[in-house]
Motif scaffolding. Structure first.
Motif, PDB file in Angstrom:
ATOM      1  N   GLU B 288     -32.659  -6.117  16.300  1.00 47.12           N
ATOM      2  CA  GLU B 288     -32.484  -4.874  17.147  1.00 47.12           C
ATOM      3  C   GLU B 288     -33.659  -5.053  17.958  1.00 47.12           C
ATOM      4  O   GLU B 288     -33.374  -4.261  19.171  1.00 47.12           O
ATOM      5  CB  GLU B 288     -32.638  -3.820  16.039  1.00 47.12           C
ATOM      6  N   CYS B 289     -34.779  -5.256  17.712  1.00 42.82           N
ATOM      7  CA  CYS B 289     -35.980  -5.368  18.482  1.00 42.82           C
ATOM      8  C   CYS B 289     -36.581  -6.488  18.089  1.00 42.82           C
ATOM      9  O   CYS B 289     -36.657  -7.122  17.123  1.00 42.82           O
ATOM     10  CB  CYS B 289     -36.660  -4.158  18.768  1.00 42.82           C
ATOM     11  N   ALA B 290     -37.470  -7.163  19.218  1.00 43.34           N
ATOM     12  CA  ALA B 290     -38.304  -8.043  18.812  1.00 43.34           C
ATOM     13  C   ALA B 290     -39.788  -7.872  19.375  1.00 43.34           C
ATOM     14  O   ALA B 290     -39.957  -7.244  20.269  1.00 43.34           O
ATOM     15  CB  ALA B 290     -37.832  -9.340  19.629  1.00 43.34           C
ATOM     16  N   VAL B 291     -40.663  -8.389  18.588  1.00 38.92           N
ATOM     17  CA  VAL B 291     -42.263  -8.577  19.126  1.00 38.92           C
ATOM     18  C   VAL B 291     -42.607  -9.655  19.315  1.00 38.92           C
ATOM     19  O   VAL B 291     -42.795 -10.610  18.273  1.00 38.92           O
ATOM     20  CB  VAL B 291     -43.006  -7.792  18.138  1.00 38.92           C
ATOM     21  N   LEU B 292     -43.022 -10.094  20.634  1.00 34.41           N
ATOM     22  CA  LEU B 292     -43.696 -11.145  20.778  1.00 34.41           C
ATOM     23  C   LEU B 292     -45.236 -11.237  20.401  1.00 34.41           C
ATOM     24  O   LEU B 292     -45.851 -10.295  21.426  1.00 34.41           O
ATOM     25  CB  LEU B 292     -43.667 -11.621  22.184  1.00 34.41           C
ATOM     26  N   ALA B 293     -45.670 -11.771  19.674  1.00 34.63           N
ATOM     27  CA  ALA B 293     -47.150 -11.816  19.239  1.00 34.63           C
ATOM     28  C   ALA B 293     -47.577 -13.430  19.344  1.00 34.63           C
ATOM     29  O   ALA B 293     -48.196 -13.646  18.224  1.00 34.63           O
ATOM     30  CB  ALA B 293     -47.583 -11.098  18.116  1.00 34.63           C
ATOM     31  N   THR B 294     -47.439 -13.951  20.409  1.00 24.25           N
ATOM     32  CA  THR B 294     -47.428 -15.446  20.387  1.00 24.25           C
ATOM     33  C   THR B 294     -48.741 -15.975  20.793  1.00 24.25           C
ATOM     34  O   THR B 294     -49.237 -16.915  20.899  1.00 24.25           O
ATOM     35  CB  THR B 294     -46.512 -16.075  21.130  1.00 24.25           C
ATOM     36  N   GLY B 295     -49.662 -15.097  21.587  1.00 30.76           N
ATOM     37  CA  GLY B 295     -50.938 -15.279  21.928  1.00 30.76           C
ATOM     38  C   GLY B 295     -50.959 -16.556  23.021  1.00 30.76           C
ATOM     39  O   GLY B 295     -51.873 -17.254  23.211  1.00 30.76           O
ATOM     40  N   GLN B 296     -49.756 -16.523  23.685  1.00 33.50           N
ATOM     41  CA  GLN B 296     -49.652 -17.661  24.770  1.00 33.50           C
ATOM     42  C   GLN B 296     -50.600 -17.432  26.044  1.00 33.50           C
ATOM     43  O   GLN B 296     -50.606 -16.362  26.577  1.00 33.50           O
ATOM     44  CB  GLN B 296     -48.204 -18.073  25.377  1.00 33.50           C
ATOM     45  N   ALA B 324     -37.151  -5.966  28.878  1.00 29.03           N
ATOM     46  CA  ALA B 324     -35.843  -5.602  28.012  1.00 29.03           C
ATOM     47  C   ALA B 324     -36.552  -4.415  27.296  1.00 29.03           C
ATOM     48  O   ALA B 324     -37.713  -4.342  26.660  1.00 29.03           O
ATOM     49  CB  ALA B 324     -35.532  -6.775  26.972  1.00 29.03           C
ATOM     50  N   GLY B 325     -35.842  -3.299  26.869  1.00 27.44           N
ATOM     51  CA  GLY B 325     -36.264  -2.082  26.370  1.00 27.44           C
ATOM     52  C   GLY B 325     -36.545  -2.401  24.806  1.00 27.44           C
ATOM     53  O   GLY B 325     -37.181  -1.462  24.202  1.00 27.44           O
ATOM     54  N   ASN B 326     -35.770  -3.492  24.198  1.00 30.54           N
ATOM     55  CA  ASN B 326     -36.102  -3.665  22.676  1.00 30.54           C
ATOM     56  C   ASN B 326     -37.113  -4.807  22.632  1.00 30.54           C
ATOM     57  O   ASN B 326     -37.245  -5.550  21.535  1.00 30.54           O
ATOM     58  CB  ASN B 326     -34.805  -3.972  22.095  1.00 30.54           C
ATOM     59  N   LEU B 327     -37.769  -5.268  23.596  1.00 32.97           N
ATOM     60  CA  LEU B 327     -38.858  -6.372  23.647  1.00 32.97           C
ATOM     61  C   LEU B 327     -40.278  -5.648  23.646  1.00 32.97           C
ATOM     62  O   LEU B 327     -40.443  -5.003  24.861  1.00 32.97           O
ATOM     63  CB  LEU B 327     -38.379  -7.410  24.812  1.00 32.97           C
ATOM     64  N   PHE B 328     -41.088  -6.323  22.824  1.00 36.80           N
ATOM     65  CA  PHE B 328     -42.597  -5.684  22.841  1.00 36.80           C
ATOM     66  C   PHE B 328     -43.450  -6.837  22.720  1.00 36.80           C
ATOM     67  O   PHE B 328     -43.118  -7.990  22.049  1.00 36.80           O
ATOM     68  CB  PHE B 328     -42.766  -4.590  21.637  1.00 36.80           C
ATOM     69  N   VAL B 329     -44.657  -6.717  23.229  1.00 37.76           N
ATOM     70  CA  VAL B 329     -45.742  -7.725  23.201  1.00 37.76           C
ATOM     71  C   VAL B 329     -46.928  -7.102  22.468  1.00 37.76           C
ATOM     72  O   VAL B 329     -47.255  -5.972  22.515  1.00 37.76           O
ATOM     73  CB  VAL B 329     -46.098  -8.401  24.680  1.00 37.76           C
TER      74      VAL B 329
END
Ligand SMILES: Cc1cc2nc3c(=O)[nH]c(=O)nc-3n(C[C@H](O)[C@H](O)[C@H](O)COP(=O)(O)OP(=O)(O)OC[C@H]3O[C@@H](n4cnc5c(N)ncnc54)[C@H](O)[C@@H]3O)c2cc1C
Lengths: 544, 367
Positions: B288-296, B324-329
């Motif tokens: 439903e949503c995603a958190v990008l914590a990839t440290g790139q 995207a409304g459901n994408l976070f970093v």
């Protein structure tokens, strides 16, 4: 007071070449270098052993000199050269008339070359841009600059010459219009010394004007900055040149496990404190990508700048950097109305260092009344190795480690092998990228080596430790501990030395904006504290 | 619900990813944590430095995030301890002291303490931890801090069980599973520890050892034992990673480790799918949503040009609009952020992104 016939200022390729040449002629000499070996342009250059290909269309004479020296250095110092060959690549963006002009000129200069069509060139170097039109081959090579300088000095020291690092000449004594000696100070300890001599040679490269000023004379040189990028791998197996009128970002030199892309050309006031701007770096990358597209995504390990000391004959003074001839000039200040016994050598190239040295030494020999001839073109810099050590080394070390070490150390490998035989734990690798064992590290730090390393960076110049992706973050720490364990440094000296080493390595990475090396740098900051608190507490505690 | 469908998909298992996954899991959400491996904090010392705490602000949010993290670490078996208002000194790998605000509780035992005799014990088969270097440096540096703490160097050998040479990683693994090895280590340490109140060893006391296990080791030895930083990997850092991962797994978080997320499917301002580059056939995750914590460290996020983030941690496109409304970093290496890496920022942004992600619950369910 120490005394000698000749004092040489500057431990770059030129100074080192002079020391070796004089020692072969039986003239006693001491070389004084303010930093470590190859501290100036020599240690910051591209490492291209020119075949003349780059200059042939503009300056036939320089091209011929380069070609002759290219052949000589490949025979007298094979352990310093990666004889990989080169290509002059024809890009669709460039002037086709130049390709033909180049081809004719190469014929005139006798540069051995073959004409390749695009398909043939891409078969040799598949990473070249797919739209290239073709290429010419040429006998370019990579030369390990540190090893070349070291080889000259080691050979000279073997014949009784003397060499002092971290020794900055800050005065030249003269009487009755002739030089009588020099004063210098140790840049690590501040100690002051003097040497009496009959001749002083100014081989100070970008610092030539300063050195000349000590003798009250002037030399016409101009500093020209070049920036180079070290990339993480070798996208080509040959030297890649762009076949056009010399410009920026048109040479890629594979060097050991990495490759070096460059360079730019920019007038600067002096050789110190050079940096590159982000625009310059992006510009170089963009140009590099026109030759080899993969360069755009390559991991940059570090960025460095060097200053060419260009000789500026009075009449072309107004022209820009690349228009000034890259050939050299020798000034015998005695005949120019200056002080007697003072000689300056400026300009030139790494590739022609031996030639320049020969010219200087002929002049010196004349002054000292020594009948002699230059033999540096025939005498190998390193004696042929002893096979017994070879066999033993392969029993003690994995093949790639053994090969690298033998190339670096030559006959001295015997000592390292003896050390490992006695203490097998010394076979452990300190630097994985360049495969430096603990034993080799202790050797270059120890008094048994001809020019012992004084700092961690010195160790790097002798072994390539810290030149890989970690940029000293891990192996530099290990080297520091080795220095401590062998009683070279106290704990606080070791920590201080490591801090200043790291700061230098960080500087070379600070300009990199993206990609893996940024993570690597962050790791290094995280491990040791970006502000390196060691420096903050600086120095010895009370009572010591 | 399909088996590959989650409320929140967190990408990256650094401190920010672990924290974000923890926040979402604690709210009862179905969470997947996808990562190639542990985050960069396993290379560092495992402390939260004062300098980073001071730089992080704003205070309320920070204390909430740190409190959440400390609670999670406590539940995982590696309690963090510290107070915002006080900073104390812990040794670095260079043998000086740095100001630290929070640290795993046992690591505080490396502080310089007045009139405390301390042995620094090195291991003969372990290169690149040098007890003499550390003892000389820490004694000097403690004096500069006005402490009368003294450090002496001792060396032990583990030749019998480890052979030569060895690594802290190998020792730590033995420590975890081999009770005989632990007993042997205690026997080896006992003479070195005799007469000292504290023993400092290189980080090596297990990859999964919880606080109680280390405490038991100490009580068998009869002396306080504490770990010093080493060259990476840092064993205390890896330990934190392993224990937190286990804890999350207990909370129901699905851990998908070893493969990178290779692609984001974004359609009409909504992140639809994430592709994981598992060998053979790529795995597709729906969240439903995603958190990008990839440290790139690059201006692209999984191939999409990115230009910083807004206050709700939504990544922005190069033209400045929400991707995207459901994408976070989350993390410190966010494109457009100028901050250098810092564990504190990781926790803070991970907490923030996790909270925002959890708050979208229900908004994107209808897809
Ligand atoms: C970016 C760049 C790329 C290059 N690429 C190539 C290439 O690919 N191939 C090639 O052939 N050439 C190349 N060159 C040219 C080449 O580097 C130089 O021509 C050559 O290295 C000059 O050597 P040198 O010994 O004369 O001067 P330097 O190497 O500059 O040596 C001068 C030395 O004098 C020392 N010194 C100065 N003042 C004092 C003092 N008062 N007391 C004691 N010591 C002192 C300095 O520390 C320094 O080490 C390049 C140059 C640059 C800048």
């Amino acid at each position: 007071m120490k005394s000698t016939q000749v004092v040489i200022i500057g431990g770059g390729a030129t100074g080192a070449g002079i020391l070796w040449d004089l020692s072969l002629r039986g003239i006693s000499a001491i070389l004084l270098e303010q930093g470590d070996i190859a501290n100036g342009a020599t240690g910051r250059c591209h490492g291209l052993l020119h075949s003349g290909a780059r200059y042939v269309a503009k300056d036939l004479e320089t091209a011929r000199d380069c070609l002759a020296e290219n052949r000589i250095i490949k025979t007298i110092a094979p352990h310093c050269v990666e004889d990989i060959g080169g290509l002059m690549v024809q890009c669709p963006q460039d002037d086709p008339a130049f390709f033909e002009q180049w081809w004719r000129a190469a014929g005139d200069a006798d540069i051995p070359s073959r004409r390749l069509n695009a398909e043939e060139a891409l078969a040799l170097e598949p990473n070249l841009a797919a739209n290239i039109l073709g290429a010419f081959t040429c006998p370019d090579a990579h030369v390990d600059v540190f090893r070349l300088v070291l080889a000259n000095i080691e050979a000279a020291v073997g014949r009784g010459a003397r060499f002092h690092t971290y020794s900055k000449v800050n005065s030249i004594q003269s009487a009755d219009g002739r030089v009588r000696g020099v004063g210098y100070s140790n840049t690590l300890t501040g100690e002051k010394h003097e040497i009496a001599c009959e001749v002083v040679i100014n081989a100070a490269g970008g610092w030539a004007q300063e050195a000349a000023a000590l003798a009250g004379v002037e030399v016409p040189v101009r500093c020209d900055k070049g920036t180079l990028l070290v990339l993480n791998h070798r996208p080509s197996s040959r030297v890649i040149n762009r076949c056009r009128k010399s410009g920026d970002g048109d040479i890629l030199v594979p060097a050991g496990p990495v490759c070096i892309l460059g360079t730019s050309s920019m007038s600067v006031p002096g050789p110190d404190g050079l940096t590159a701007s982000p625009e310059e770096i992006n510009y170089l990358l963009q140009l590099g990508a026109e030759l080899i597209p993969g360069v755009a995504d390559a991991r940059i390990l570090r960025i460095f700048c060097g200053a060419r000391a260009l000789y500026v004959p009075a009449k072309v003074d107004s022209a820009g950097g690349r228009e000034i001839s890259r050939s050299y000039a020798l000034f015998d200040h005695e005949t120019l109305g200056g002080v007697g016994g003072f000689i300056s050598i400026v300009g030139g190239k790494l590739t022609t260092y031996r030639l320049m040295a020969a010219a200087v030494c002929d002049c010196v020999a004349g002054k000292l009344g020594v009948q002699s001839e230059c033999t540096t073109g025939k005498v190998p810099l390193r004696p042929v190795d002893d096979c017994k050590a070879h066999r033993r080394i392969n029993e003690l070390l994995p093949l790639p480690v053994a090969e690298k070490m033998e190339r670096r150390l030559g006959p001295a490998v015997t000592r390292v092998i003896e050390a490992i035989d006695a203490r097998p734990e010394l076979a452990e690798l300190v630097c994985e990228c360049e495969m430096v064992t603990r034993a080799e590290l202790e050797y270059v730090l120890g008094e048994a080596s001809p020019i012992p390393a004084q700092t961690i960076a010195d160790i790097g110049r002798r072994t390539r430790l810290g030149f890989g992706p970690c940029q000293g973050t891990f192996c530099g720490y290990r080297a520091m501990l080795a220095g401590f364990q062998t009683h070279r440094w106290t704990a606080s000296q070791a920590a201080k030395e490591f801090s200043s080493y790291l700061h230098e390595r960080w500087k070379g990475q600070a300009l990199i904006q993206e990609g893996k090396q940024v993570e690597q740098l962050d790791l290094s900051h995280e491990l040791y504290g970006a502000d390196l608190s060691t420096c903050a507490y600086s120095g010895e505690p009370d009572g010591k | 619900m399909e088996s590959n469908h989650y409320d929140v998909v967190v990408v990256g298992a650094g401190l920010s990813g672990l924290t974000a996954a923890g926040v979402a899991a604690c709210q009862g959400l179905r969470v997947a944590l996808v990562a190639t491996g542990p985050g960069s904090f396993v290379l560092g010392s495992g402390y939260l430095k004062t300098q980073e705490i001071l730089a992080a602000g704003p205070a309320d949010e920070l204390s909430e995030a740190i409190a959440f993290f400390c609670e999670m670490a406590q539940a995982a078996g590696c309690p963090f301890e510290g107070q915002f208002s006080s900073s104390r000194h812990l040794p670095t790998i260079l043998g000086d002291f740095q100001s630290v605000t929070f640290a795993p509780r046992p690591l505080w035992n490396a502080e310089p303490r007045n009139d405390t005799s301390t042995a620094i014990v090195g291991i003969r088969e372990l290169s690149y931890f040098d007890e003499n270097f550390m003892a000389e440096r820490l004694s000097d540096q403690a004096r500069l801090l006005g402490s009368s703490c003294t450090y002496s160097a001792r060396q032990i050998s583990l030749a019998r069980s480890c052979g030569a040479p060895t690594t802290t990683l190998r020792i730590a693994k033995r420590f975890d599973y081999d009770a005989g090895f632990r007993a042997e280590l205690i026997e080896a340490l006992r003479p070195a520890a005799a007469g000292f109140v504290r023993v400092l060893v290189p980080g090596m006391l297990g990859l999964c050892s919880r606080e109680q296990q280390i405490a038991q080791f100490e009580s068998e030895l009869g002396c306080t034992v504490c770990e010093l930083p080493t060259l990476p990997p840092s064993i205390p850092g890896l330990r934190l990673f392993h224990l937190l991962s286990r804890h999350l797994s207990k909370l129901g978080v699905e851990l998908l480790q070893g493969f990178p997320v290779s692609k984001l499917q974004i359609q009409d301002g909504v992140c639809m799918e994430l592709e994981v580059a598992s060998p053979g056939h790529p795995m597709v995750l729906r969240g439903e949503c995603a958190v990008l914590a990839t440290g790139q460290h690059s201006s692209t996020l999984l191939g999409v040009d990115c230009n910083g983030h807004d206050e709700q941690m939504h990544p922005l496109t190069s033209s400045g609009s929400v991707m995207a409304g459901n994408l976070f970093v989350a993390g410190t290496a966010l494109p457009g952020s100028s901050g250098s890496s810092g564990d504190v920022m990781e926790i803070l942004t991970g907490h923030r992104a996790g909270s925002f992600a959890a708050a979208t619950r229900g908004h994107y369910a209808a897809r």
